[in-house]
Design a protein around this motif. Structure first.
Motif, PDB file in Angstrom:
ATOM      1  N   ASP A   1       0.841  -1.206   0.000  1.00  0.00           N
ATOM      2  CA  ASP A   1       0.000   0.000   0.000  1.00  0.00           C
ATOM      3  C   ASP A   1       0.878   1.260   0.000  1.00  0.00           C
ATOM      4  N   ILE A   2       1.965   1.207   0.772  1.00  0.00           N
ATOM      5  CA  ILE A   2       2.881   2.351   0.830  1.00  0.00           C
ATOM      6  C   ILE A   2       3.578   2.532  -0.516  1.00  0.00           C
ATOM      7  N   HIS A   3       4.099   1.431  -1.066  1.00  0.00           N
ATOM      8  CA  HIS A   3       4.772   1.512  -2.373  1.00  0.00           C
ATOM      9  C   HIS A   3       3.857   2.145  -3.421  1.00  0.00           C
ATOM     10  N   GLN A   4       2.609   1.696  -3.442  1.00  0.00           N
ATOM     11  CA  GLN A   4       1.682   2.176  -4.464  1.00  0.00           C
ATOM     12  C   GLN A   4       1.277   3.619  -4.199  1.00  0.00           C
ATOM     13  N   ALA A   5       0.929   3.938  -2.952  1.00  0.00           N
ATOM     14  CA  ALA A   5       0.489   5.295  -2.627  1.00  0.00           C
ATOM     15  C   ALA A   5       1.571   6.322  -2.937  1.00  0.00           C
ATOM     16  N   ARG A   6       2.830   5.921  -2.784  1.00  0.00           N
ATOM     17  CA  ARG A   6       3.952   6.842  -3.008  1.00  0.00           C
ATOM     18  C   ARG A   6       4.598   6.660  -4.386  1.00  0.00           C
ATOM     19  N   ASN A   7       3.941   5.859  -5.226  1.00  0.00           N
ATOM     20  CA  ASN A   7       4.398   5.646  -6.608  1.00  0.00           C
ATOM     21  C   ASN A   7       5.827   5.107  -6.676  1.00  0.00           C
ATOM     22  N   GLU A   8       6.184   4.275  -5.717  1.00  0.00           N
ATOM     23  CA  GLU A   8       7.546   3.739  -5.695  1.00  0.00           C
ATOM     24  C   GLU A   8       7.747   2.634  -6.729  1.00  0.00           C
ATOM     25  N   TRP A   9       6.679   2.088  -7.233  1.00  0.00           N
ATOM     26  CA  TRP A   9       6.775   1.084  -8.297  1.00  0.00           C
ATOM     27  C   TRP A   9       6.419   1.667  -9.664  1.00  0.00           C
ATOM     28  N   GLY A  10       5.986   2.935  -9.685  1.00  0.00           N
ATOM     29  CA  GLY A  10       5.578   3.571 -10.935  1.00  0.00           C
ATOM     30  C   GLY A  10       4.169   3.173 -11.331  1.00  0.00           C
ATOM     31  N   GLY A  11       3.542   4.009 -12.135  1.00  0.00           N
ATOM     32  CA  GLY A  11       2.219   3.693 -12.669  1.00  0.00           C
ATOM     33  C   GLY A  11       1.060   3.922 -11.735  1.00  0.00           C
ATOM     34  N   SER A  12       1.263   4.634 -10.643  1.00  0.00           N
ATOM     35  CA  SER A  12       0.172   4.860  -9.702  1.00  0.00           C
ATOM     36  C   SER A  12      -0.883   5.788 -10.292  1.00  0.00           C
ATOM     37  N   ILE A  13      -2.146   5.495  -9.988  1.00  0.00           N
ATOM     38  CA  ILE A  13      -3.292   6.265 -10.474  1.00  0.00           C
ATOM     39  C   ILE A  13      -3.900   7.000  -9.279  1.00  0.00           C
ATOM     40  N   TYR A  14      -4.060   8.314  -9.403  1.00  0.00           N
ATOM     41  CA  TYR A  14      -4.597   9.123  -8.301  1.00  0.00           C
ATOM     42  C   TYR A  14      -5.915   9.781  -8.701  1.00  0.00           C
ATOM     43  N   PRO A  15      -6.782  10.022  -7.700  1.00  0.00           N
ATOM     44  CA  PRO A  15      -6.640   9.649  -6.290  1.00  0.00           C
ATOM     45  C   PRO A  15      -6.720   8.127  -6.114  1.00  0.00           C
ATOM     46  N   MET A  16      -5.905   7.603  -5.198  1.00  0.00           N
ATOM     47  CA  MET A  16      -5.808   6.164  -4.972  1.00  0.00           C
ATOM     48  C   MET A  16      -6.371   5.798  -3.598  1.00  0.00           C
ATOM     49  N   VAL A  17      -7.303   4.850  -3.580  1.00  0.00           N
ATOM     50  CA  VAL A  17      -7.831   4.289  -2.334  1.00  0.00           C
ATOM     51  C   VAL A  17      -7.184   2.917  -2.167  1.00  0.00           C
ATOM     52  N   PRO A  18      -6.176   2.783  -1.297  1.00  0.00           N
ATOM     53  CA  PRO A  18      -5.490   1.498  -1.156  1.00  0.00           C
ATOM     54  C   PRO A  18      -6.336   0.476  -0.384  1.00  0.00           C
ATOM     55  N   GLY A  19      -5.730  -0.696  -0.180  1.00  0.00           N
ATOM     56  CA  GLY A  19      -6.340  -1.731   0.649  1.00  0.00           C
ATOM     57  C   GLY A  19      -6.778  -2.958  -0.099  1.00  0.00           C
ATOM     58  N   HIS A  20      -6.096  -4.106   0.167  1.00  0.00           N
ATOM     59  CA  HIS A  20      -6.482  -5.355  -0.492  1.00  0.00           C
ATOM     60  C   HIS A  20      -6.506  -6.537   0.475  1.00  0.00           C
ATOM     61  N   GLU A  21      -6.772  -6.241   1.738  1.00  0.00           N
ATOM     62  CA  GLU A  21      -6.988  -7.291   2.745  1.00  0.00           C
ATOM     63  C   GLU A  21      -8.325  -6.970   3.427  1.00  0.00           C
ATOM     64  N   ILE A  22      -9.395  -7.303   2.733  1.00  0.00           N
ATOM     65  CA  ILE A  22     -10.719  -6.771   3.055  1.00  0.00           C
ATOM     66  C   ILE A  22     -11.620  -7.844   3.655  1.00  0.00           C
ATOM     67  N   ILE A  23     -12.223  -7.515   4.780  1.00  0.00           N
ATOM     68  CA  ILE A  23     -13.223  -8.379   5.415  1.00  0.00           C
ATOM     69  C   ILE A  23     -14.500  -7.566   5.591  1.00  0.00           C
ATOM     70  N   GLY A  24     -15.635  -8.162   5.228  1.00  0.00           N
ATOM     71  CA  GLY A  24     -16.894  -7.453   5.405  1.00  0.00           C
ATOM     72  C   GLY A  24     -18.083  -8.379   5.326  1.00  0.00           C
ATOM     73  N   LYS A  25     -19.255  -7.785   5.364  1.00  0.00           N
ATOM     74  CA  LYS A  25     -20.501  -8.544   5.269  1.00  0.00           C
ATOM     75  C   LYS A  25     -21.221  -8.205   3.975  1.00  0.00           C
ATOM     76  N   VAL A  26     -21.799  -9.216   3.365  1.00  0.00           N
ATOM     77  CA  VAL A  26     -22.535  -9.029   2.124  1.00  0.00           C
ATOM     78  C   VAL A  26     -23.805  -8.221   2.415  1.00  0.00           C
ATOM     79  N   SER A  27     -23.981  -7.146   1.645  1.00  0.00           N
ATOM     80  CA  SER A  27     -25.191  -6.329   1.810  1.00  0.00           C
ATOM     81  C   SER A  27     -26.147  -6.460   0.630  1.00  0.00           C
ATOM     82  N   ALA A  28     -25.651  -6.980  -0.508  1.00  0.00           N
ATOM     83  CA  ALA A  28     -26.514  -7.210  -1.665  1.00  0.00           C
ATOM     84  C   ALA A  28     -25.807  -8.158  -2.619  1.00  0.00           C
ATOM     85  N   VAL A  29     -26.587  -8.916  -3.399  1.00  0.00           N
ATOM     86  CA  VAL A  29     -26.019  -9.810  -4.409  1.00  0.00           C
ATOM     87  C   VAL A  29     -26.785  -9.644  -5.716  1.00  0.00           C
TER      88      VAL A  29
END
Length: 353
Positions: free
Chosen positions: A45-73
């Motif tokens: 998340d830090i690498h991407q938010a700070r464009n350390e790998w290049g190719g970052s798209i802004y505004p960027m909402v990071p986060g890929h370890e997501i837990i939640g409840k289904v609200s619609a299908v």
């Protein structure tokens, strides 16, 4: 009708993350809408938010370890229902046609997987936004079930740190009788120790930091080797069938290669930069040793990993934070000041900024 979502975003590579409103795409017939409860904080998340790998798209909402409840299908969704506890990891789509996708290894999709954030949707080409937000819309093929035996807070990092270490251990068939070493004791390393031990291996931690033995043993290590001590390194020459290297910065692989047994394999899961210093090829040739790499895991093996965790009582060691403290958490991560993964309580979005 598009969903207006509250979250936190990086406005640019040099700007701290801040409160942000954005729109999610309209749900499709095969989509699951998830109210996010928790989101792990990954070093990427830090690498991407700070464009350390290049190719970052802004505004960027990071986060890929997501837990939640289904609200619609959507109308075509059959395996999830409203109220289910679910997870979303690093990917939200792939071509689903290539050989890799056919094997359930969507992370190696020849067209490239669609990442959970900092990417573009394959169908409508709109940006993808991650889990530092109140809600997400995802194809049901990229949603996993979370057992009620798992603490959902501690399950969040399993969706990246967990699967990144699980996948190579499974691929190289680690089990009873295997001699495994893990390099580095961080978000990835602590999961590597837990998994290797639960799989029945004899487990060693390589560390550069004296004083980690008690903690390493708590996490599953049978032995601890100080990698800066030549005598300790010499004592484990040709000992290991498999080494899981979780270090995210360039480091010398040569001393570790000498600790591999005949036909042993060192697998890189943390390093994306060039290997420096150069590998001495004699260490590879004269032991028929291998250096390999592994990236996260497919959806099927992620579900397998989560089910294994539920059965064996395995979860990440986490420190909970409010989303308003995300920038401070990034600075602490850069100093390795977390045991071993930050997880954002998304309910904190409702607090005044």
């Amino acid at each position: 009708m598009a969903l207006t979502i509250h979250g936190y975003a990086a406005p640019s590579a040099t700007t701290p993350l801040a409160a942000h409103r954005f729109e999610r795409r309209d749900p499709r017939p095969d989509d699951v809408v998830i109210d996010i409860l928790y989101c792990g904080v990954c070093h990427s998340d830090i690498h991407q938010a700070r464009n350390e790998w290049g190719g970052s798209i802004y505004p960027m909402v990071p986060g890929h370890e997501i837990i939640g409840k289904v609200s619609a299908v959507g109308a075509q969704v059959g395996k999830f229902k409203v109220g289910d506890m679910v997870g979303v990891g690093c990917m939200v789509d792939s071509c689903q046609q290539c050989a890799a996708c056919g094997e359930g290894l969507e992370q190696y999709c020849v067209e490239g997987a669609t990442w959970t954030y900092n990417d573009k949707d394959r169908r409508d080409k709109l940006p993808t936004f991650g889990g530092y937000s109140e809600r997400i819309v995802v194809s049901d093929k990229f949603v996993v079930s979370i057992s009620d035996k798992l603490d959902p807070k501690a399950a969040a990092p399993l969706l990246c740190a967990g699967i990144t270490t699980w996948s190579p251990l499974r691929h190289w068939k680690i089990g009873k009788g295997s001699k495994v070493a893990v390099i580095g004791l961080g978000g990835l390393g602590h999961m590597g120790l837990k998994f290797a031990k639960a799989m029945g291996a004899d487990v060693t931690l390589f560390t550069r930091s004296p004083g980690k033995e008690t903690e390493a043993r708590r996490l599953g290590a049978d032995h601890v080797v100080l990698s800066t001590d030549p005598a300790q390194m010499a004592a484990v020459t040709r000992q290991f069938d498999f080494i899981l290297d979780t270090v995210p910065s360039p480091h010398d692989l040569n001393p570790y290669l000498l600790t591999l047994s005949l036909n042993g394999t060192l697998v890189l899961v943390g390093l994306l930069e060039p290997i420096e210093p150069a590998v001495q090829s004699a260490a590879v040739i004269l032991g028929r040793r291998s250096i390999a790499g592994s990236a996260i895991g497919g959806i099927a093996e992620t579900q397998e990993m989560l089910d294994f965790c539920a059965e064996h009582g395995i979860a990440s060691d986490v420190e909970m934070i409010d989303i308003q403290n995300i920038n401070h958490a990034y600075e602490r991560m850069l100093k390795s000041d977390v045991r071993y993964r930050f997880v954002i309580d998304i309910a904190s979005l409702k607090k005044a900024a």
